[in-house]
Scaffold this active site. Structure first.
Site, PDB file in Angstrom:
ATOM      1  N   GLY A  20       0.798  -1.223   0.000  1.00 32.19           N
ATOM      2  CA  GLY A  20       0.000   0.000   0.000  1.00 32.19           C
ATOM      3  C   GLY A  20       0.825   1.264   0.000  1.00 32.19           C
ATOM      4  N   ASP A  58       6.009  -5.097  12.562  1.00 28.62           N
ATOM      5  CA  ASP A  58       5.607  -5.944  11.439  1.00 28.62           C
ATOM      6  C   ASP A  58       6.374  -7.272  11.444  1.00 28.62           C
ATOM      7  OD1 ASP A  58       4.140  -6.622   9.259  1.00 28.62           O
ATOM      8  OD2 ASP A  58       5.206  -5.350   7.829  1.00 28.62           O
TER       9      ASP A  58
END
Length: 589
Positions: free
Chosen positions: A25, A147
């Site tokens: 994204g 992450d």
């Protein structure tokens, strides 16, 4: 989103794009070759800036630079090195070390396909032991990865320990800047607090690492290991020891406060030693809780503090501290005796090894004068030679945090930011500080006669050995820098070397070190690197140094070794490429 960059395209006049590695994204990730480092492979992570007003985009770049600076200072063998950042068109890029290997997601799929089995308990324990120190290092730097997943954990082809890649730190900043509302972290791996409200803690990374561990053990995706009630139900899929299962369950607790609060806590538990039992089988040592009478403990501590022995030790420690501090002051004053004033501290050493410090006469408190803008700019330029584009941000941060900082303190704080000891010393050598008595007509001095002599900053060229050149006087012969020039052979154009610099950068406009001599205006400048060479001024004359340029620096047709200085003589030919397309004659007149 802007179109994908084609293979073979040159980015920032340095990075040759080879192929697309991934897309998300925030932008894309490319494999590239660094032409300034002999074609060394690297990773370019792209963050797209589009549809944003110019003033907001500029602020975004500044915030991006600050976040990139955090990654720049990371130095761990299991974290890819952060090499650089730059902006081009409406894209921001960070450049990272390329890790040649496979992700643990790929390794797990290969195991399941070829061997029909997942990772063993012993393998996962060793895997955790290898990774927990990496997270501990990050968390001690106040950095949360955000992450952690099997896609972001790699096993390099030439190493035995996993490497942690793809930090969410910059992604978070980009998300905040452009309000894209993207969830950070991978669904199934990210903890509830990160997915629901965007909060992240050290225990958030430990939660994600725990998910990775149970996926490796069971060979199943996280969604298959969680019940509809959102409770983990993974134990039935694998047969492991209760001790490891207990550790993983605590790592996977729903509330952050119920988890381990640091990677070290897990390491301690997972590495508990074992002793053989009566049958000769090793069993983990059990933890034993010992209850201590807190009231009794406090009474005993109070008795120790009130004892004569403790008071004597306290007095000796105080005397030793005063002696150390005052000896340091004496050493500083001994180096600059000409600046001693009647208000200086006097030290009297008694026979009994006690130290008496005569009090300083009271003097009005003075606010340090603002630092000279020219001095600040010089500091920025010299720091840029060591740290590149991060110099400006570092300088601004220090000045913002310490608005009353002195010149001495500023130089030391800037030097502390340079990770390379050799470059740190070079930086200090380039910026010398000398105390000079101000004239009595100075209004600041006249208003505070009893205050210590203020410090004046003198920026001087330095020798190759790091010794400063004495300031020039009216009859001084040290005027070489002001009377040297380069004559461009192809156009006969003359360039006088700047008078106020001890290191003169030759190159083309760039985001790292702006050139003092810009050769982009000359024909064939395409052969010149953006940071091509540096001319150094020292007491013996002039030296030139190639900065690892693509096409090399030649003196009288002999190529210079990168980062090794060559003494220049009047009449020397300096070429910025092998064919002499950009060539100068060095003169002193």
């Amino acid at each position: 989103m802007p179109a994908q960059i084609d293979s073979g395209k040159l980015i920032n006049n340095r990075y040759h794009i080879q192929k697309l590695l991934g897309q998300g994204g925030f932008g894309r990730t490319y494999l590239a070759f660094d032409t300034h480092r002999f074609g060394e492979p690297c990773v370019l992570k792209e963050f797209v800036v589009w549809g944003t007003a110019e003033d907001i985009a500029q602020k975004a770049r500044e915030l991006f630079e600050r976040e990139a600076k955090v990654l720049y200072y990371l130095n761990h063998p299991q974290i890819p090195k952060f090499l650089a950042w730059f902006a081009e068109n409406e894209r921001l890029f960070i450049v990272l070390e390329y890790i040649d290997g496979k992700t643990y997601s790929q390794l797990l799929q290969e195991r399941l396909s070829h061997q029909n089995q997942a990772f063993s308990e012993a393998e996962v324990i060793q895997w955790l032991i290898d990774l927990l120190p990496v997270l501990d290092y990050l968390h001690r730097q106040k950095i949360i990865h955000r992450d952690v997943s099997l896609d972001n954990l790699m096993l390099p082809n030439d190493q035995s320990k996993p490497v942690l890649i793809d930090f969410g730190l910059v992604k978070e900043k980009v998300s905040q800047i452009w309000s894209v509302g993207t969830v950070l972290g991978k669904i199934g791996y990210a903890p509830p607090e990160q997915l629901r409200v965007g909060n992240s803690y050290p225990s958030s990374d430990l939660y994600a690492l725990g998910v990775c561990a149970i996926v490796l053990l069971t060979g199943k995706e996280p969604r298959l290991l969680m019940h509809e009630s959102l409770e983990w139900q993974w134990r039935s899929y694998v047969n492991i020891s209760d001790s490891l299962a207990s550790i993983l369950d605590k790592m996977l607790a729903e509330k952050p406060t119920q988890r381990y609060q640091s990677a070290k806590e897990i390491l301690v538990e997972i590495q508990l030693p074992s002793l053989p039992n009566e049958t000769g089988v090793s069993e983990p040592l059990k933890k034993v809780q010992i209850n201590i009478d807190q009231a009794k403990k406090e009474r005993e501590v109070a008795e120790i503090i009130e004892s004569e022995e403790f008071k004597l030790l306290e007095q000796q420690a105080l005397r030793l501290r005063e002696t150390t501090e005052n000896n340091s002051e004496l050493q500083f004053e001994a180096q600059t005796p000409e600046h001693s004033t009647p208000s200086s501290k006097t030290m009297i050493v008694q026979p009994a090894e006690s130290v008496v410090v005569a009090p300083e006469p009271a003097s009005p408190v003075k606010t340090p004068a603002p630092l000279d803008p020219q001095f600040l700019e010089h500091c920025r330029q010299e720091l840029s030679r060591c740290l590149g584009p991060f110099a400006r941000v570092i300088l601004e941060d220090i000045l913002t945090e310490f608005p009353q900082i002195t010149a001495l303190q500023l130089i030391e704080k800037l030097a502390a930011e340079i990770p390379n000891p050799q470059r740190t010393q070079e930086f200090r050598n380039r910026i010398k500080i000398h105390s000079k008595p101000h004239s009595t007509t100075d209004p600041q001095v006249a208003s505070a006669q009893s205050s210590p002599t203020p410090t004046t900053i003198v920026v001087q060229p330095v020798t190759q050995q790091g010794n400063s050149i004495p300031p020039a006087t009216k009859d001084s012969t040290q005027v070489q820098q002001a009377t040297a020039r380069l004559i461009h052979v192809q156009t006969n154009r003359q360039i006088e070397l700047p008078q106020n610099l001890s290191a003169i950068c030759i190159g083309k406009p760039n985001n790292s070190i702006p050139p003092d001599i810009d050769v982009s205006v000359f024909p064939n400048s395409r052969v010149v690197s953006r940071i091509h060479a540096v001319i150094h001024v020292n007491i013996d004359g002039f030296c030139i140094e190639d900065m690892g340029s693509a096409n090399g620096t030649y003196v009288n047709n002999l190529r210079l070794s990168p980062e090794k200085r060559h003494h220049l003589k009047p009449g020397d030919y300096i070429s910025l490429d092998r064919e002499g397309l950009v060539k100068f004659v060095f003169q002193i007149f």
